[in-house]
Design a protein around this motif. Structure first.
Motif, PDB file in Angstrom:
ATOM      1  N   LEU A  94      41.967  41.515  44.736  1.00 13.05           N
ATOM      2  CA  LEU A  94      42.180  41.198  46.158  1.00 13.05           C
ATOM      3  C   LEU A  94      42.236  42.465  47.007  1.00 13.05           C
ATOM      4  O   LEU A  94      42.178  42.401  48.230  1.00 13.05           O
ATOM      5  CB  LEU A  94      43.478  40.400  46.328  1.00 13.05           C
ATOM      6  N   ALA A  95      42.332  43.627  46.353  1.00 14.36           N
ATOM      7  CA  ALA A  95      42.402  44.904  47.078  1.00 14.36           C
ATOM      8  C   ALA A  95      41.019  45.494  47.298  1.00 14.36           C
ATOM      9  O   ALA A  95      40.820  46.700  47.201  1.00 14.36           O
ATOM     10  CB  ALA A  95      43.276  45.894  46.317  1.00 14.36           C
TER      11      ALA A  95
ATOM     12  N   LEU B  17      41.663  36.513  52.991  1.00 14.13           N
ATOM     13  CA  LEU B  17      42.626  36.006  52.009  1.00 14.13           C
ATOM     14  C   LEU B  17      43.940  36.775  52.084  1.00 14.13           C
ATOM     15  O   LEU B  17      45.022  36.178  52.017  1.00 14.13           O
ATOM     16  CB  LEU B  17      42.045  36.107  50.597  1.00 14.13           C
ATOM     17  N   ARG B  18      43.860  38.108  52.226  1.00 15.64           N
ATOM     18  CA  ARG B  18      45.084  38.913  52.313  1.00 15.64           C
ATOM     19  C   ARG B  18      45.900  38.532  53.544  1.00 15.64           C
ATOM     20  O   ARG B  18      47.130  38.410  53.480  1.00 15.64           O
ATOM     21  CB  ARG B  18      44.748  40.413  52.355  1.00 15.64           C
ATOM     22  N   GLU B  19      45.229  38.361  54.669  1.00 15.79           N
ATOM     23  CA  GLU B  19      45.946  38.023  55.903  1.00 15.79           C
ATOM     24  C   GLU B  19      46.664  36.683  55.773  1.00 15.79           C
ATOM     25  O   GLU B  19      47.843  36.555  56.126  1.00 15.79           O
ATOM     26  CB  GLU B  19      44.962  37.975  57.076  1.00 15.79           C
ATOM     27  N   THR B  20      45.959  35.675  55.266  1.00 14.71           N
ATOM     28  CA  THR B  20      46.578  34.353  55.123  1.00 14.71           C
ATOM     29  C   THR B  20      47.709  34.394  54.102  1.00 14.71           C
ATOM     30  O   THR B  20      48.771  33.794  54.318  1.00 14.71           O
ATOM     31  CB  THR B  20      45.526  33.316  54.697  1.00 14.71           C
TER      32      THR B  20
ATOM     33  N   ALA C  62      43.323  33.289  46.760  1.00 13.17           N
ATOM     34  CA  ALA C  62      43.986  34.597  46.676  1.00 13.17           C
ATOM     35  C   ALA C  62      44.703  34.734  45.342  1.00 13.17           C
ATOM     36  O   ALA C  62      44.640  35.781  44.681  1.00 13.17           O
ATOM     37  CB  ALA C  62      44.967  34.765  47.829  1.00 13.17           C
ATOM     38  N   GLU C  63      45.384  33.683  44.936  1.00 12.04           N
ATOM     39  CA  GLU C  63      46.107  33.695  43.670  1.00 12.04           C
ATOM     40  C   GLU C  63      45.138  33.877  42.502  1.00 12.04           C
ATOM     41  O   GLU C  63      45.396  34.643  41.570  1.00 12.04           O
ATOM     42  CB  GLU C  63      46.884  32.391  43.519  1.00 12.04           C
ATOM     43  N   GLU C  64      43.987  33.178  42.557  1.00 17.40           N
ATOM     44  CA  GLU C  64      42.981  33.308  41.499  1.00 17.40           C
ATOM     45  C   GLU C  64      42.397  34.724  41.479  1.00 17.40           C
ATOM     46  O   GLU C  64      42.137  35.286  40.406  1.00 17.40           O
ATOM     47  CB  GLU C  64      41.865  32.280  41.718  1.00 17.40           C
TER      48      GLU C  64
END
Length: 303
Positions: free
Chosen positions: A207-208, A217-220, A252-254
């Motif tokens: 995610l980075a 995804l990071r924002e949400t 995001a979790e995945e």
């Protein structure tokens, strides 16, 4: 005789003015050197007589203070940059409601430290600093410490402003004014940007990545975590459908590869670091694979 007299008076006046300016510049340099030495002693926690320090600085230490750091990113002619920073420091102090003169200490031609006198109040309108910079000199960058009291607070608020400057210098993109209290966890992380980058990428995994998809995804996910993991509250803050929020959080979790309930505090801090430091702590976008490129090409075209 009149012409001779006028020429004589003009020459004498010019000589007196020139000599006065030389002496004034020498006096200012000596005064600046004394003030800088006094500030270094205070910041170095040396034994300093408070009364003499206040007399040297022309600034009262037994009050609340707000430390600021001001700098100009671009090169300026000698003397011009410091004059602009000094003038802006006075205007900031006046706008936040302080009639006492702030303390201004030059570091070089484009960098200065400042302290805003807070008197007995801790409710200084620090949000007005951004308005002053925007109105008066948008090219200047400013970082602001918290309101702290006394001689120890004089040092502490300065250290906060310096740490925040490290963050502002590393941020991509940066902002004109950065306040310590809004970025304190990240400002403390910036002591070593390489270690911070490694930690952020370890916590967020894939995610980075510095691309638009991961940024969404990071924002949400950050809003979701700060909203108490409420899908409804997140949807309201982001003006999204609840199902969209659920989808993004799941994706995001995945992408992270682990449950967001694990190390939740670390996740929030890492996501906040991404907001403020941007590309400085993110991985570059992944290059598309050959299969992805071939699927992106219209039928009959060549790569």
């Amino acid at each position: 005789m009149l012409r001779i007299s006028f020429r004589y008076i003009d020459r004498v006046s010019e000589a007196v003015i020139e000599e006065h300016q030389v002496e004034r510049d020498r006096w200012l340099r000596n005064q600046s050197a004394e003030r800088a030495a006094c500030v270094r002693a205070l910041l170095g926690r040396e034994q300093v007589d408070t009364g003499r320090a206040e007399e040297t600085l022309g600034y009262r230490l037994d009050q609340n203070h707000v430390g600021i750091v001001l700098w100009l990113p671009e090169v300026t002619p000698p003397g011009e940059g410091l004059a602009r920073l000094d003038r802006l420091t006075s205007e900031i102090a006046e706008r936040v409601g302080r009639q006492e003169r702030p303390l201004f200490v030059a570091q070089d031609e484009s960098l200065a430290w400042g302290w805003l006198p807070g008197g007995e109040t801790r409710s200084l309108s620090l949000d007005l600093v951004a308005d002053v910079v925007e109105d008066r000199d948008p090219a200047v960058r400013v970082t602001v410490g918290a309101v702290e009291r006394g001689t120890s607070g004089f040092c502490r608020t300065h250290r906060q402003a310096v740490r925040t400057q490290e963050l502002a210098m590393a941020a991509n993109p940066g902002t004109r004014v950065t306040v310590f209290e809004s970025v304190s966890p990240i400002a403390l992380l910036c002591a070593d940007i390489d270690d911070t980058r490694g930690w952020v990428q370890h916590v967020l995994g894939d995610l980075a990545v510095d691309d638009e998809y991961c940024a969404r995804l990071r924002e949400t996910l950050y809003v979701f975590l700060t909203a108490g993991c409420s899908y409804t509250a997140t949807a309201s803050r982001q003006i999204l459908h609840r199902n969209t929020v659920q989808y993004r959080v799941r994706r995001a979790e995945e992408t992270i590869g682990k449950s967001i309930s694990d190390r939740r505090t670390d996740l929030e801090v890492a996501l906040l670091a991404c907001q403020h430091l941007g590309a400085s702590v993110l991985q570059p976008p992944l290059a598309p694979t050959a299969d992805e490129v071939s699927h992106a090409q219209p039928p009959g075209s060549t790569a």
